[in-house]
Scaffold this active site. Structure first.
Site, PDB file in Angstrom:
ATOM      1  N   HIS A  32      -3.556 -31.004 -31.679  1.00  0.00           N
ATOM      2  CA  HIS A  32      -2.935 -30.720 -30.251  1.00  0.00           C
ATOM      3  C   HIS A  32      -3.323 -32.287 -29.723  1.00  0.00           C
ATOM      4  O   HIS A  32      -3.575 -32.169 -28.230  1.00  0.00           O
ATOM      5  CB  HIS A  32      -3.910 -29.846 -29.460  1.00  0.00           C
ATOM      6  CG  HIS A  32      -3.818 -28.395 -30.072  1.00  0.00           C
ATOM      7  ND1 HIS A  32      -2.505 -27.746 -29.431  1.00  0.00           N
ATOM      8  CD2 HIS A  32      -4.689 -27.649 -30.784  1.00  0.00           C
ATOM      9  CE1 HIS A  32      -2.732 -26.459 -30.127  1.00  0.00           C
ATOM     10  NE2 HIS A  32      -3.857 -26.587 -30.862  1.00  0.00           N
ATOM     11  N   THR A  33      -2.935 -33.226 -30.300  1.00  0.00           N
ATOM     12  CA  THR A  33      -2.990 -34.539 -29.636  1.00  0.00           C
ATOM     13  C   THR A  33      -1.251 -34.963 -29.925  1.00  0.00           C
ATOM     14  O   THR A  33      -0.840 -35.877 -28.991  1.00  0.00           O
ATOM     15  CB  THR A  33      -3.541 -35.562 -30.684  1.00  0.00           C
ATOM     16  OG1 THR A  33      -3.240 -35.488 -31.881  1.00  0.00           O
ATOM     17  CG2 THR A  33      -5.031 -35.687 -30.252  1.00  0.00           C
ATOM     18  N   ASP A  34      -0.600 -34.227 -30.574  1.00  0.00           N
ATOM     19  CA  ASP A  34       0.851 -34.763 -30.594  1.00  0.00           C
ATOM     20  C   ASP A  34       1.860 -34.571 -29.376  1.00  0.00           C
ATOM     21  O   ASP A  34       3.036 -35.228 -29.457  1.00  0.00           O
ATOM     22  CB  ASP A  34       1.484 -34.184 -32.128  1.00  0.00           C
ATOM     23  CG  ASP A  34       1.905 -32.668 -31.857  1.00  0.00           C
ATOM     24  OD1 ASP A  34       1.326 -31.969 -31.320  1.00  0.00           O
ATOM     25  OD2 ASP A  34       2.659 -32.484 -33.079  1.00  0.00           O
ATOM     26  N   SER A 123       0.232 -19.023 -41.406  1.00  0.00           N
ATOM     27  CA  SER A 123      -0.732 -19.345 -41.931  1.00  0.00           C
ATOM     28  C   SER A 123      -1.256 -20.950 -41.167  1.00  0.00           C
ATOM     29  O   SER A 123      -2.417 -21.353 -41.358  1.00  0.00           O
ATOM     30  CB  SER A 123      -0.887 -19.836 -43.371  1.00  0.00           C
ATOM     31  OG  SER A 123       0.306 -20.673 -43.594  1.00  0.00           O
ATOM     32  N   GLY A 124      -0.294 -21.464 -40.372  1.00  0.00           N
ATOM     33  CA  GLY A 124      -0.583 -22.655 -39.766  1.00  0.00           C
ATOM     34  C   GLY A 124      -0.482 -23.906 -40.832  1.00  0.00           C
ATOM     35  O   GLY A 124      -0.975 -24.986 -40.630  1.00  0.00           O
ATOM     36  N   LEU A 125       0.153 -23.606 -42.044  1.00  0.00           N
ATOM     37  CA  LEU A 125       0.666 -24.638 -42.716  1.00  0.00           C
ATOM     38  C   LEU A 125       2.196 -24.866 -42.706  1.00  0.00           C
ATOM     39  O   LEU A 125       2.711 -25.575 -43.561  1.00  0.00           O
ATOM     40  CB  LEU A 125       0.306 -24.390 -44.144  1.00  0.00           C
ATOM     41  CG  LEU A 125      -1.289 -23.922 -44.579  1.00  0.00           C
ATOM     42  CD1 LEU A 125      -1.421 -23.507 -46.010  1.00  0.00           C
ATOM     43  CD2 LEU A 125      -2.055 -25.116 -44.100  1.00  0.00           C
ATOM     44  N   SER A 126       2.618 -24.365 -41.563  1.00  0.00           N
ATOM     45  CA  SER A 126       4.050 -25.089 -41.122  1.00  0.00           C
ATOM     46  C   SER A 126       5.211 -24.502 -41.786  1.00  0.00           C
ATOM     47  O   SER A 126       6.179 -25.261 -42.318  1.00  0.00           O
ATOM     48  CB  SER A 126       4.226 -26.626 -41.116  1.00  0.00           C
ATOM     49  OG  SER A 126       3.494 -26.847 -39.892  1.00  0.00           O
ATOM     50  N   ASP A 172       4.338 -31.603 -37.122  1.00  0.00           N
ATOM     51  CA  ASP A 172       4.719 -30.801 -38.304  1.00  0.00           C
ATOM     52  C   ASP A 172       6.059 -31.382 -38.954  1.00  0.00           C
ATOM     53  O   ASP A 172       6.047 -31.606 -40.141  1.00  0.00           O
ATOM     54  CB  ASP A 172       4.838 -29.460 -37.833  1.00  0.00           C
ATOM     55  CG  ASP A 172       3.485 -28.694 -37.527  1.00  0.00           C
ATOM     56  OD1 ASP A 172       2.796 -29.500 -37.266  1.00  0.00           O
ATOM     57  OD2 ASP A 172       3.789 -27.790 -36.813  1.00  0.00           O
ATOM     58  N   TYR A 222      -0.174 -21.289 -27.018  1.00  0.00           N
ATOM     59  CA  TYR A 222       0.273 -22.968 -27.136  1.00  0.00           C
ATOM     60  C   TYR A 222       0.992 -23.693 -26.303  1.00  0.00           C
ATOM     61  O   TYR A 222       0.378 -24.449 -25.616  1.00  0.00           O
ATOM     62  CB  TYR A 222       1.056 -22.878 -28.559  1.00  0.00           C
ATOM     63  CG  TYR A 222       1.528 -24.481 -28.896  1.00  0.00           C
ATOM     64  CD1 TYR A 222       0.533 -25.056 -29.934  1.00  0.00           C
ATOM     65  CD2 TYR A 222       2.484 -24.967 -28.544  1.00  0.00           C
ATOM     66  CE1 TYR A 222       0.987 -26.294 -30.326  1.00  0.00           C
ATOM     67  CE2 TYR A 222       2.912 -26.214 -28.935  1.00  0.00           C
ATOM     68  CZ  TYR A 222       2.194 -26.858 -29.600  1.00  0.00           C
ATOM     69  OH  TYR A 222       2.300 -28.125 -30.082  1.00  0.00           O
TER      70      TYR A 222
HETATM   71  C1  GLA Z   1       1.443 -26.712 -34.242  1.00  0.00           C
HETATM   72  C2  GLA Z   1       2.554 -27.687 -33.468  1.00  0.00           C
HETATM   73  C3  GLA Z   1       2.267 -29.049 -33.731  1.00  0.00           C
HETATM   74  C4  GLA Z   1       0.753 -29.419 -33.146  1.00  0.00           C
HETATM   75  C5  GLA Z   1      -0.294 -28.571 -33.850  1.00  0.00           C
HETATM   76  C6  GLA Z   1      -1.615 -28.776 -33.087  1.00  0.00           C
HETATM   77  O1  GLA Z   1       1.363 -27.021 -35.538  1.00  0.00           O
HETATM   78  O2  GLA Z   1       3.582 -27.303 -34.204  1.00  0.00           O
HETATM   79  O3  GLA Z   1       3.272 -29.946 -33.037  1.00  0.00           O
HETATM   80  O4  GLA Z   1       0.749 -29.372 -31.749  1.00  0.00           O
HETATM   81  O5  GLA Z   1      -0.004 -27.072 -33.495  1.00  0.00           O
HETATM   82  O6  GLA Z   1      -1.956 -30.079 -33.351  1.00  0.00           O
END
Ligand code: GLA
Length: 386
Positions: A32-34, A123-126, A172, A222
């Site tokens: 959550h820095t991007d 899954s949060g793996l994009s 991502d 988000y």
């Molecule tokens: C998701 C978003 C990214 C980033 C992360 C948290 O994956 O797509 O841009 O903000 O959450 O770091």
């Protein structure tokens, strides 16, 4: 070969079928820095998304996913430029076709495409960024567009922000478009300056732990977190002329935080600022080969995401806290947006098997269903494979 056979069965024989692959990603630290102008430290994975594509002579776009065979062929056209709920997952590639066209890269005919994903969904793996970057990549190859990986990453982010409606940052799509096997990418999201860091882990493995709690970014909190950071920034800007929270030094933040009247906004910004500093420290630790320090920073990152950013939840906390108790664990934290999805840990090679058994058991006892564990293998950016 398998994909080509299925492609011909689904869409019919003939023509030139081209095949492509794009990876997924796991973020080691910098969460959550991007969208706060900070640093991130992700790597591309060997799991990802495959596509088999054939150009058409008309303007139709036809989509099929091996992962969702019951949905059959989903059909639309280059001329339909709106998000459509009933077109489900195809909105990701459709969004990229739209973003490319908006940026001046116009396809002159449609295509048929078959996708097959090896990243667990939600899954949060994009998996979504993987399909976006893959689409940007095959569009360039099929139609002769001459953009590079960074432009492709930006097209994916634009699709996500303006077509899908998730205000994500660039991490991502960048990690996927620019990934290099055996390396993590140390990226400054404020300037897009980046360096590849060799992942020389000396007998330590990256173990990904999936809560199997599904999350969708769109209906998660988000966008709310992002808006909170933007509000916090407005307060900070009354004292410091910064463009983003992560430009603040530790000393500036100590002054700036006193100017934010809301406890919640202060906590959100506290996370963003300190997470950026942890990411800088983690990169330095990795360069020195100090994996112990790297792991400690991962643990601190999780605590900050839990207490200040409040994006972890019971499932992620259970997994990560169980991981911390195990022998041979250097560090563990949630990865990605949070609210479910995956956590990532650094585990000594010889402790991996007991780690998986023990953490798996604690999770099942406390949550009532199984977590899944994968040893992460790094991968490279998108590629044509046939
Ligand atoms: C998701 C978003 C990214 C980033 C992360 C948290 O994956 O797509 O841009 O903000 O959450 O770091």
């Amino acid at each position: 070969m398998e994909d080509e056979i299925t492609f011909s069965k689904v869409f019919g024989e003939g023509g030139e079928i081209r095949k492509y692959f794009a990876p997924g990603r796991v973020n080691l630290i910098g969460e959550h820095t991007d969208y706060n102008g900070g640093h991130v430290f992700p790597c591309a994975l060997s799991i990802g998304t495959y596509a088999a594509v054939r150009k058409r002579t008309d303007r139709k776009l036809r989509f099929y996913s091996v992962n969702f065979p019951d949905a059959g062929i989903l059909e639309t056209s280059l001329d339909d430029k709106a998000f459509r709920r009933e077109l489900d997952w195809t909105n990701y590639p459709r969004g990229v076709v739209w973003a490319a066209e908006e940026a001046g890269y116009k396809a002159d005919c449609g295509f048929d495409v078959l996708f097959r994903g090896t990243i667990p969904n939600s899954s949060g793996l994009s998996s979504s960024a993987s399909i976006e970057v893959l689409t940007g990549y095959f569009l360039a190859d099929l139609y002769g567009f001459d953009y590079d990986g960074i432009v492709n990453a930006k097209l994916g982010q634009r699709a996500e922000n303006a077509f899908i409606g998730v205000n994500c940052g660039i991490m991502d799509q960048f990690a996927i478009a620019m990934g290099q096997k055996g390396h993590a990418i140390f990226l400054n999201t404020g300037t897009l300056a980046y360096e590849y860091a060799p992942l020389d882990l000396k007998g330590v493995r990256i173990v990904i732990m999936n809560t199997n709690k599904k999350r969708g970014l769109g209906d998660s909190k988000y966008n709310e977190r992002r808006a909170e950071c933007e509000k916090a920034l407005q307060y900070v800007q009354q004292t410091f002329p910064v463009q983003a929270l992560c430009e603040l030094t530790k000393e500036q933040w100590a002054v700036a935080k006193e100017t934010i009247p809301s406890v919640t906004l202060r906590k959100r910004a506290e996370h963003a600022v300190t997470e950026n500093l942890r990411t800088l420290a983690a990169y330095e630790a990795l360069k020195k080969g100090d994996l112990t320090a790297f792991g400690r920073l991962m643990n601190e990152s999780h605590i900050s995401l839990k207490e200040d950013y409040e994006v972890t939840g019971r499932e992620l906390d259970t997994l990560v806290e169980a991981a911390w108790q195990q022998a041979g664990v250097l560090g563990a934290r949630m990865t990605g947006a949070g609210f479910g999805g995956c956590a990532v840990s650094l585990v000594q090679e010889d402790a991996v098997s007991s780690f998986v058994t023990n953490v798996g058991q604690i999770y099942r006892e406390q949550i009532g269903y199984d977590a899944t564990f994968y040893e992460a293998e790094t991968g490279s950016g998108p590629v044509r494979i046939g």
